[in-house]
Design a protein around this motif. Structure first.
Motif, PDB file in Angstrom:
ATOM      1  N   GLN A 269      -0.463 -10.712 -23.010  1.00 34.86           N
ATOM      2  CA  GLN A 269       0.812 -11.290 -22.594  1.00 34.86           C
ATOM      3  C   GLN A 269       1.920 -10.840 -23.544  1.00 34.86           C
ATOM      4  N   THR A 270       3.073 -10.501 -22.977  1.00 35.48           N
ATOM      5  CA  THR A 270       4.221 -10.085 -23.776  1.00 35.48           C
ATOM      6  C   THR A 270       5.385 -11.030 -23.504  1.00 35.48           C
ATOM      7  N   GLU A 271       6.541 -10.704 -24.049  1.00 41.29           N
ATOM      8  CA  GLU A 271       7.698 -11.577 -23.896  1.00 41.29           C
ATOM      9  C   GLU A 271       8.485 -11.293 -22.622  1.00 41.29           C
ATOM     10  N   ILE A 272       8.138 -10.249 -21.862  1.00 37.50           N
ATOM     11  CA  ILE A 272       8.867  -9.990 -20.621  1.00 37.50           C
ATOM     12  C   ILE A 272       8.511 -11.053 -19.589  1.00 37.50           C
ATOM     13  N   SER A 273       9.395 -11.286 -18.643  1.00 38.45           N
ATOM     14  CA  SER A 273       9.170 -12.312 -17.630  1.00 38.45           C
ATOM     15  C   SER A 273       8.025 -11.912 -16.714  1.00 38.45           C
ATOM     16  N   GLU A 277       7.119  -8.289 -15.063  1.00 38.48           N
ATOM     17  CA  GLU A 277       5.777  -7.712 -15.207  1.00 38.48           C
ATOM     18  C   GLU A 277       5.204  -7.343 -13.845  1.00 38.48           C
ATOM     19  N   SER A 303       3.409 -17.557 -15.721  1.00 37.66           N
ATOM     20  CA  SER A 303       2.636 -16.640 -16.558  1.00 37.66           C
ATOM     21  C   SER A 303       1.777 -17.466 -17.506  1.00 37.66           C
ATOM     22  N   GLY A 305      -1.417 -17.783 -20.587  1.00 36.23           N
ATOM     23  CA  GLY A 305      -2.198 -17.126 -21.619  1.00 36.23           C
ATOM     24  C   GLY A 305      -3.621 -16.976 -21.114  1.00 36.23           C
TER      25      GLY A 305
END
Length: 552
Positions: A269-273, A277, A303, A305
């Motif tokens: 998971q990254t910080e982009i919405s 994604e 989103s 984890g």
């Protein structure tokens, strides 16, 4: 929604989703005083929307075994349309899988369709509300928008204090909530780290204007259409679901459930919405993107984890924690509801027995806990190996057969005898059977093909460990499948590597099922008799009843 001021109950259930409401309905139907507490209200968004033949069967068995016809209304597409609403479900005629490679066009050569008897996609906000109302109709009381502040359990009672300060007491407590399970938190039951092998995360939403995948390609003569089932786009590192509720002419519901599950180790998971994604994902897979050219989300993307969590225990003095509150693997294969129904089957009976005998000791429920933990571990092995197999189509094409055969075995173990009773018009006899045969509810291969499943999972895990190539593993899986002795040889042509699509409504499957029934009667293996043997009179009655129905 419904509360008359009582504060003393036999059973308190935390959560009024499908799990809590089905159990509450069964108990209330048998004169148990039940209170459901829920921090939210109905209707509400929920996923876990795809039914399976396993789930349909367990719903039907619960309906007859506990004399609750409304649970049976959820057991087929036709029943939901007739008794609830055509717009509360989509049609599930098949499990469909399409294998994709990044940047490549789709030829549909590496794809599979698994036809099933018409099942359904549940529009959960409608279905969950319906089932909560059924529980109330049978006498259950429901308090919504109610947060639990404190739980106290001693040798004589359960006491639950809610946010308003009001206290409720009961003899037994069932946690049917979810990840934030109050009982798991209170007794520190979560495994940290989890024992589960699967590593996945998810992004999901509901959308409109999602194209039928059939419209993205030239017309086909196939009996099974892509849009009439649960569509799985699979790729190296994950899979995507497309679950329509608008795929039959009776529906006025335009919604389609869409989500992607990624291997969280490869795609963290990254910080982009989540929406960005999703768009980035489509840009890498043009053959999936065409289905979403005009699609629009109707609610915010979610989103997550890592999805997996587990508990080292799910029962104790005067309490039980249902599957979704105790653990979760992944949405692949839609195990959630069938596992819930599998556990509710013996649990409802055990609770009623405990009330009758005034014996709520933990030991009375440990066999159900063992079953629940076994189901988690089996599902974890199956799903973990599926993610590994997504790296190579030949490996996936072999591994999917392990899942398919396991699904058939699970239905046969848990429900062959009972299915025949129902088909013979004798379903009401199930309510007279004091059936606590936990063995029949165990994971697919347990007691029949334990060594087979262990070697099959080990073979796929060796691919992840770099000890086998995917093609070597695929060949070994096919060899294992052809050596099976706990079902008829080459059943459903699963040992034929060229076999691509299968259909439970086809003449081939009907012929294979007849071969299976005959094989049971001629087998001398005690394990075959133990799990599969049936009353021939029920079979004859079922055949005659079916023939009469066709003549009408």
């Amino acid at each position: 929604m419904n509360y008359n001021g009582n504060q003393q109950f036999d059973v308190i259930i935390l959560g009024s989703g499908l799990a809590g409401s089905i159990l509450a309905t069964i108990l209330a139907r048998h004169n148990v005083r039940v209170l459901m507490l829920d921090k939210e209200t109905h209707p509400r968004f929920a996923i876990g929307e795809a039914m399976t033949p396993d789930t349909d069967l367990m719903m039907s068995i619960l309906s007859y075994q506990y004399s609750v016809p409304e649970i049976g209304y959820l057991s087929s597409f036709e029943n939901i349309c007739e008794n609830i609403s055509p717009s509360s479900c989509g049609l599930k005629r098949s499990f469909n899988f399409i294998y994709h490679r990044e940047g490549e066009e789709q030829t549909l050569q590496q794809s599979n369709k698994i036809g099933v008897n018409p099942s359904s996609h549940l529009f959960r906000q409608d279905i969950d509300q319906y089932m909560a109302k059924v529980a109330i109709k049978y006498g259950c009381q429901l308090l919504e928008k109610t947060n639990v502040n404190h739980i106290n359990i001693d040798e004589t009672k359960v006491e639950v204090t809610v946010e308003s300060g009001e206290k409720f007491t009961a003899n037994y407590l069932v946690d049917a909530s979810g990840y934030r399970s109050p009982l798991s938190q209170k007794f520190n039951l979560r495994e940290n780290p989890t024992r589960l092998k699967t590593h996945s995360r998810s992004i999901f939403t509901h959308m409109i204007d999602v194209k039928n995948y059939d419209d993205c390609f030239p017309p086909s003569q196939d009996n099974i259409l892509w849009y009439q089932g649960t569509l799985h786009h699979i790729f190296d590192g994950g899979w995507m679901w497309v679950i329509p509720f608008n795929n039959h002419e009776k529906s006025t519901n335009p919604i389609c459930s869409v989500g992607i599950n990624f291997d969280s180790r490869r795609f963290p998971q990254t910080e982009i919405s989540a929406e960005q994604e999703f768009q980035n994902f489509l840009s890498r897979f043009p053959a999936i993107a065409i289905q979403f050219e005009n699609a629009k989300p109707v609610r915010n993307w979610v989103s997550t984890g890592r999805l997996q969590y587990s508990s080292h225990s799910c029962t104790g003095e005067r309490f039980y924690i249902l599957p979704h509150a105790a653990g979760f693997i992944d949405a692949l294969y839609s195990f959630g509801l069938v596992n819930t129904c599998t556990i509710i089957n013996p649990l409802a009976s055990k609770i009623m027995k405990a009330i009758s005998n005034n014996d709520y000791s933990t030991e009375e429920f440990t066999d159900i806990e063992r079953l629940q933990q076994k189901l988690f571990d089996y599902n974890d092995n199956l799903v973990n190996c599926s993610y590994i197999s997504f790296s190579n189509f030949n490996l996936w094409n072999a591994w999917r057969r392990v899942w398919l055969l396991g699904s058939f075995l699970r239905q046969a173990k848990a429900g062959l005898r009972k299915r025949l009773k129902i088909a013979a018009g004798k379903g009401e006899e199930l309510s007279k059977i004091n059936d606590n045969d936990i063995d029949s509810l165990t994971p697919s291969y347990e007691g029949l093909g334990d060594d087979f499943f262990k070697e099959a999972t080990g073979t796929v895990e060796n691919v992840a460990a770099g000890l086998l190539s995917p093609n070597e593993a695929a060949n070994h899986l096919m060899s294992l499948i052809n050596s099976i002795d706990f079902i008829p040889k080459n059943f459903w042509k699963m040992g034929d590597s060229s076999q691509k699509d299968v259909d439970m409504e086809s003449d081939l499957f009907k012929s294979e099922y007849s071969r299976f029934l005959s094989w049971i009667k001629t087998s001398k293996e005690p394990k075959i008799k133990k799990y599969f043997d049936y009353d021939t009179k029920d079979l004859i009655a079922a055949v005659n009843l079916s023939a009469t129905a066709r003549l009408r």
